[in-house]
Enzyme design. Sequence first.
Site, PDB file in Angstrom:
ATOM      1  N   ASP A 123       3.746   0.716  12.082  1.00 13.72           N
ATOM      2  CA  ASP A 123       2.563   0.049  11.520  1.00 13.72           C
ATOM      3  C   ASP A 123       2.433  -1.402  11.995  1.00 13.72           C
ATOM      4  O   ASP A 123       1.382  -2.013  11.824  1.00 13.72           O
ATOM      5  CB  ASP A 123       2.599   0.089   9.985  1.00 13.72           C
ATOM      6  CG  ASP A 123       2.326   1.480   9.453  1.00 13.72           C
ATOM      7  OD1 ASP A 123       1.911   2.345  10.239  1.00 13.72           O
ATOM      8  OD2 ASP A 123       2.531   1.710   8.245  1.00 13.72           O
ATOM      9  N   ARG A 177      -5.390  10.100   4.010  1.00  9.04           N
ATOM     10  CA  ARG A 177      -4.683  11.274   4.541  1.00  9.04           C
ATOM     11  C   ARG A 177      -3.353  11.476   3.862  1.00  9.04           C
ATOM     12  O   ARG A 177      -2.879  12.582   3.699  1.00  9.04           O
ATOM     13  CB  ARG A 177      -4.487  11.126   6.045  1.00  9.04           C
ATOM     14  CG  ARG A 177      -5.759  11.396   6.792  1.00  9.04           C
ATOM     15  CD  ARG A 177      -5.528  11.349   8.272  1.00  9.04           C
ATOM     16  NE  ARG A 177      -6.703  10.791   8.901  1.00  9.04           N
ATOM     17  CZ  ARG A 177      -6.723   9.625   9.491  1.00  9.04           C
ATOM     18  NH1 ARG A 177      -5.643   8.897   9.557  1.00  9.04           N
ATOM     19  NH2 ARG A 177      -7.838   9.184  10.022  1.00  9.04           N
ATOM     20  N   ASP A 226       3.915  20.115   8.003  1.00 10.64           N
ATOM     21  CA  ASP A 226       4.828  21.265   8.036  1.00 10.64           C
ATOM     22  C   ASP A 226       6.162  20.987   7.328  1.00 10.64           C
ATOM     23  O   ASP A 226       6.719  21.865   6.663  1.00 10.64           O
ATOM     24  CB  ASP A 226       5.072  21.706   9.486  1.00 10.64           C
ATOM     25  CG  ASP A 226       5.533  20.554  10.375  1.00 10.64           C
ATOM     26  OD1 ASP A 226       4.865  19.510  10.368  1.00 10.64           O
ATOM     27  OD2 ASP A 226       6.564  20.695  11.052  1.00 10.64           O
ATOM     28  N   LEU A 227       6.649  19.756   7.430  1.00  6.26           N
ATOM     29  CA  LEU A 227       7.940  19.444   6.796  1.00  6.26           C
ATOM     30  C   LEU A 227       7.813  19.446   5.280  1.00  6.26           C
ATOM     31  O   LEU A 227       8.711  19.899   4.566  1.00  6.26           O
ATOM     32  CB  LEU A 227       8.457  18.082   7.278  1.00  6.26           C
ATOM     33  CG  LEU A 227       8.699  17.960   8.791  1.00  6.26           C
ATOM     34  CD1 LEU A 227       9.011  16.515   9.173  1.00  6.26           C
ATOM     35  CD2 LEU A 227       9.838  18.878   9.215  1.00  6.26           C
ATOM     36  N   ARG A 286      -2.398  14.442  11.030  1.00  4.68           N
ATOM     37  CA  ARG A 286      -1.012  14.398  10.560  1.00  4.68           C
ATOM     38  C   ARG A 286      -0.556  15.757  10.042  1.00  4.68           C
ATOM     39  O   ARG A 286      -1.022  16.222   9.015  1.00  4.68           O
ATOM     40  CB  ARG A 286      -0.880  13.368   9.449  1.00  4.68           C
ATOM     41  CG  ARG A 286      -1.110  11.992   9.964  1.00  4.68           C
ATOM     42  CD  ARG A 286      -0.804  10.980   8.918  1.00  4.68           C
ATOM     43  NE  ARG A 286      -1.041   9.656   9.463  1.00  4.68           N
ATOM     44  CZ  ARG A 286      -0.756   8.545   8.839  1.00  4.68           C
ATOM     45  NH1 ARG A 286      -0.250   8.576   7.637  1.00  4.68           N
ATOM     46  NH2 ARG A 286      -1.008   7.384   9.409  1.00  4.68           N
ATOM     47  N   PRO A 287       0.384  16.401  10.724  1.00  6.05           N
ATOM     48  CA  PRO A 287       0.870  17.686  10.226  1.00  6.05           C
ATOM     49  C   PRO A 287       1.673  17.492   8.942  1.00  6.05           C
ATOM     50  O   PRO A 287       2.231  16.418   8.713  1.00  6.05           O
ATOM     51  CB  PRO A 287       1.769  18.183  11.359  1.00  6.05           C
ATOM     52  CG  PRO A 287       2.177  16.969  12.109  1.00  6.05           C
ATOM     53  CD  PRO A 287       1.089  15.956  11.928  1.00  6.05           C
ATOM     54  N   ARG A 318      -8.918  -1.031   4.153  1.00  2.00           N
ATOM     55  CA  ARG A 318      -8.096   0.093   3.686  1.00  2.00           C
ATOM     56  C   ARG A 318      -6.681  -0.372   3.334  1.00  2.00           C
ATOM     57  O   ARG A 318      -6.036   0.219   2.466  1.00  2.00           O
ATOM     58  CB  ARG A 318      -7.996   1.171   4.774  1.00  2.00           C
ATOM     59  CG  ARG A 318      -9.230   2.038   4.935  1.00  2.00           C
ATOM     60  CD  ARG A 318      -8.935   3.172   5.903  1.00  2.00           C
ATOM     61  NE  ARG A 318      -7.618   3.697   5.603  1.00  2.00           N
ATOM     62  CZ  ARG A 318      -6.721   4.074   6.514  1.00  2.00           C
ATOM     63  NH1 ARG A 318      -7.005   4.009   7.786  1.00  2.00           N
ATOM     64  NH2 ARG A 318      -5.549   4.536   6.142  1.00  2.00           N
ATOM     65  N   CYS A 376      -8.871  21.739  10.797  1.00  2.00           N
ATOM     66  CA  CYS A 376      -7.695  21.442  11.612  1.00  2.00           C
ATOM     67  C   CYS A 376      -6.497  21.218  10.697  1.00  2.00           C
ATOM     68  O   CYS A 376      -6.600  21.268   9.488  1.00  2.00           O
ATOM     69  CB  CYS A 376      -7.929  20.240  12.511  1.00  2.00           C
ATOM     70  SG  CYS A 376      -8.317  18.764  11.600  1.00  2.00           S
ATOM     71  N   LYS A 409       0.835  -1.211   0.000  1.00  2.00           N
ATOM     72  CA  LYS A 409       0.000   0.000   0.000  1.00  2.00           C
ATOM     73  C   LYS A 409       0.869   1.261   0.000  1.00  2.00           C
ATOM     74  O   LYS A 409       0.662   2.162  -0.798  1.00  2.00           O
ATOM     75  CB  LYS A 409      -0.896  -0.010   1.240  1.00  2.00           C
ATOM     76  CG  LYS A 409      -1.435   1.336   1.644  1.00  2.00           C
ATOM     77  CD  LYS A 409      -2.464   1.228   2.737  1.00  2.00           C
ATOM     78  CE  LYS A 409      -2.065   1.740   4.098  1.00  2.00           C
ATOM     79  NZ  LYS A 409      -1.584   3.098   4.214  1.00  2.00           N
ATOM     80  N   ASN A 410       1.845   1.301   0.880  1.00  4.58           N
ATOM     81  CA  ASN A 410       2.627   2.526   1.037  1.00  4.58           C
ATOM     82  C   ASN A 410       3.621   2.753  -0.093  1.00  4.58           C
ATOM     83  O   ASN A 410       4.272   3.785  -0.148  1.00  4.58           O
ATOM     84  CB  ASN A 410       3.343   2.530   2.391  1.00  4.58           C
ATOM     85  CG  ASN A 410       2.361   2.708   3.540  1.00  4.58           C
ATOM     86  OD1 ASN A 410       1.184   2.991   3.317  1.00  4.58           O
ATOM     87  ND2 ASN A 410       2.848   2.544   4.760  1.00  4.58           N
TER      88      ASN A 410
HETATM   89  C1  UD1 Z   1       3.885   6.854   6.351  1.00  2.00           C
HETATM   90  C2  UD1 Z   1       3.050   5.623   6.109  1.00  2.00           C
HETATM   91  C3  UD1 Z   1       2.428   5.131   7.407  1.00  2.00           C
HETATM   92  C4  UD1 Z   1       3.506   4.935   8.468  1.00  2.00           C
HETATM   93  C5  UD1 Z   1       4.373   6.180   8.586  1.00  2.00           C
HETATM   94  C6  UD1 Z   1       5.559   6.007   9.514  1.00  2.00           C
HETATM   95  C7  UD1 Z   1       2.308   5.933   3.838  1.00  2.00           C
HETATM   96  C8  UD1 Z   1       1.189   6.162   2.903  1.00  2.00           C
HETATM   97  N1  UD1 Z   1       2.022   5.940   5.145  1.00  2.00           N
HETATM   98  O1  UD1 Z   1       3.007   7.867   6.820  1.00  2.00           O
HETATM   99  O2  UD1 Z   1       1.774   3.898   7.142  1.00  2.00           O
HETATM  100  O3  UD1 Z   1       2.895   4.700   9.713  1.00  2.00           O
HETATM  101  O4  UD1 Z   1       4.894   6.548   7.299  1.00  2.00           O
HETATM  102  O5  UD1 Z   1       6.352   4.955   9.076  1.00  2.00           O
HETATM  103  O6  UD1 Z   1       3.420   5.682   3.430  1.00  2.00           O
HETATM  104  N2  UD1 Z   1       5.433  14.627  10.854  1.00  2.00           N
HETATM  105  C9  UD1 Z   1       5.484  15.964  11.165  1.00  2.00           C
HETATM  106  N3  UD1 Z   1       5.455  16.881  10.135  1.00  2.00           N
HETATM  107  C10 UD1 Z   1       5.385  16.495   8.834  1.00  2.00           C
HETATM  108  C11 UD1 Z   1       5.336  15.123   8.517  1.00  2.00           C
HETATM  109  C12 UD1 Z   1       5.357  14.213   9.552  1.00  2.00           C
HETATM  110  O7  UD1 Z   1       5.538  16.347  12.324  1.00  2.00           O
HETATM  111  O8  UD1 Z   1       5.373  17.373   7.950  1.00  2.00           O
HETATM  112  C13 UD1 Z   1       5.448  13.620  11.947  1.00  2.00           C
HETATM  113  C14 UD1 Z   1       4.154  12.827  12.025  1.00  2.00           C
HETATM  114  O9  UD1 Z   1       3.169  13.483  12.772  1.00  2.00           O
HETATM  115  C15 UD1 Z   1       4.623  11.562  12.691  1.00  2.00           C
HETATM  116  C16 UD1 Z   1       6.032  11.372  12.139  1.00  2.00           C
HETATM  117  O10 UD1 Z   1       6.439  12.656  11.666  1.00  2.00           O
HETATM  118  O11 UD1 Z   1       4.677  11.735  14.074  1.00  2.00           O
HETATM  119  C17 UD1 Z   1       6.140  10.333  11.040  1.00  2.00           C
HETATM  120  O12 UD1 Z   1       5.321  10.694   9.972  1.00  2.00           O
HETATM  121  P1  UD1 Z   1       5.648  10.310   8.455  1.00  2.00           P
HETATM  122  O13 UD1 Z   1       6.920   9.553   8.396  1.00  2.00           O
HETATM  123  O14 UD1 Z   1       5.520  11.543   7.632  1.00  2.00           O
HETATM  124  O15 UD1 Z   1       4.455   9.333   8.124  1.00  2.00           O
HETATM  125  P2  UD1 Z   1       3.494   9.368   6.869  1.00  2.00           P
HETATM  126  O16 UD1 Z   1       4.281   9.676   5.640  1.00  2.00           O
HETATM  127  O17 UD1 Z   1       2.301  10.199   7.176  1.00  2.00           O
END
Ligand code: UD1
Length: 426
Positions: free
Chosen positions: A310, A98, A130-131, A127-128, A402, A122, A24-25
Amino acid sequence: MDRHLWIIRGGDRLEGEVRVPGAKNAVLPALAAALLTPERCVLRQVPDITDVRIMVEILETLGARVEVAGDVHGLALAVEARDLPHHRVPPDKMERVRSSSFLLGPLLARVGRATLFSPGGCDLGPRPIDLHVKGLRAMGARIDTEDGGVQAQVDRLHGAQIHLDYPSVGATENLMLAGVLAEGTTVIINAAREPEIVDLGILLDRMGAHVRGAGTSTIRIEGVARLAGTEHTVIPDRIVTGTLVLAAVMTRGDLRLRGVIPDHVRSLLMNLGGEGVHIEAGEDWIRVRARGRLAPVRLRTLPYPGFPTDLQAPLVAALTLADGSSRVRETIFTRRFAHVEPLIRMGASIEVKGDELFVAGVRALRGTTVEARDLRAGAALVLAGLAAEGETVIRGGEQIDRGYAALDRLLQSLGAKVSVKARESA
Ligand code: UD1
């Protein structure tokens, strides 16, 4: 169909052989990548799951044509984004997948505009991003994040050196997708190293991009003027792999998984011990034979190659029956503990202290009615149901669809007594 209700009669050992579907990812960012070219991109071994179906709908709303065909190893998706007349991701779909936030990069790269919207105002759900936003701004995008939505615009993205404060998977993918068509060189420092990032890098290179270092913490991308269509088979799903390994352990089964990459689940396999738990792995297969109880563990979730968040919920489900007390710390997402309360209702002994779970192994779980509140919690409850005494009824089963393609049929083929019903007939 609204596959709401799972009914599991526990106690049967899982036995047999299955092929693990594509990840999926890996598919979700690959679908976003297909928007980067007007030519046809074909993705194979795509799992038939709701997140993929919704992502396909999003691509169609943006103006891409998508053909969906099935084959024994999953779906084959052909995407053709000849032109993209729309740049707005509809709020209802955005909310359902998301991670669709990584459409920002491709839309900016291809048409110079993107509108993503989050209902409820929100910060784009829990999930933010910002990065993602910081990186794209460094590449020249003007991004407005007022009112819970994101409006982004650019004439042409330019390369930049971007240091991620955290190795976010989604941000790394978004910036790769943006960088391949940017003017000049993009360097992503402290990039995520997940196998899905490597797979995306391979796909982008096949499309004519110049991506180096995917899978390491520094990714270097030389932008090109255009990309071409290609064909790509996505990697097997390491989370589904891990979930099935744990299912075999919990049911004291004998299971052989084919078409997998054992290296991708090393952090799980390394932690599974105990008398009577035997795990063997070859180049593309894993065999699990379990006769006794799992040994307890002490671990925390981490970015790859650490233990994946996960698999935290499925692992905790297995640890509820381990031979002793385990400690699991969740460091990636805050309070990703939706599985804890329902597992306790099934007889598990789990205590939550801050970001840590203390799991004392019990002799048996008992079936009852529980609610799946998210995808991985749903998987954890299925595992618990397979091992529990009596009947487990899981509401909210659509969460499982999902991310797991027809998991009920797969488990049935291994001897489990599982059925799924739509809400109406509940
Ligand atoms: C992806 C995976 C998800 C997995 C996660 C962590 C997909 C579609 N989903 O989600 O299944 O659980 O990686 O391995 O690939 N964060 C920030 N700011 C940002 C982005 C992230 O603070 O701009 C934080 C998030 O809140 C979280 C952490 O960074 O606490 C990890 O998030 P991230 O690695 O971005 O996960 P996803 O890409 O959303």
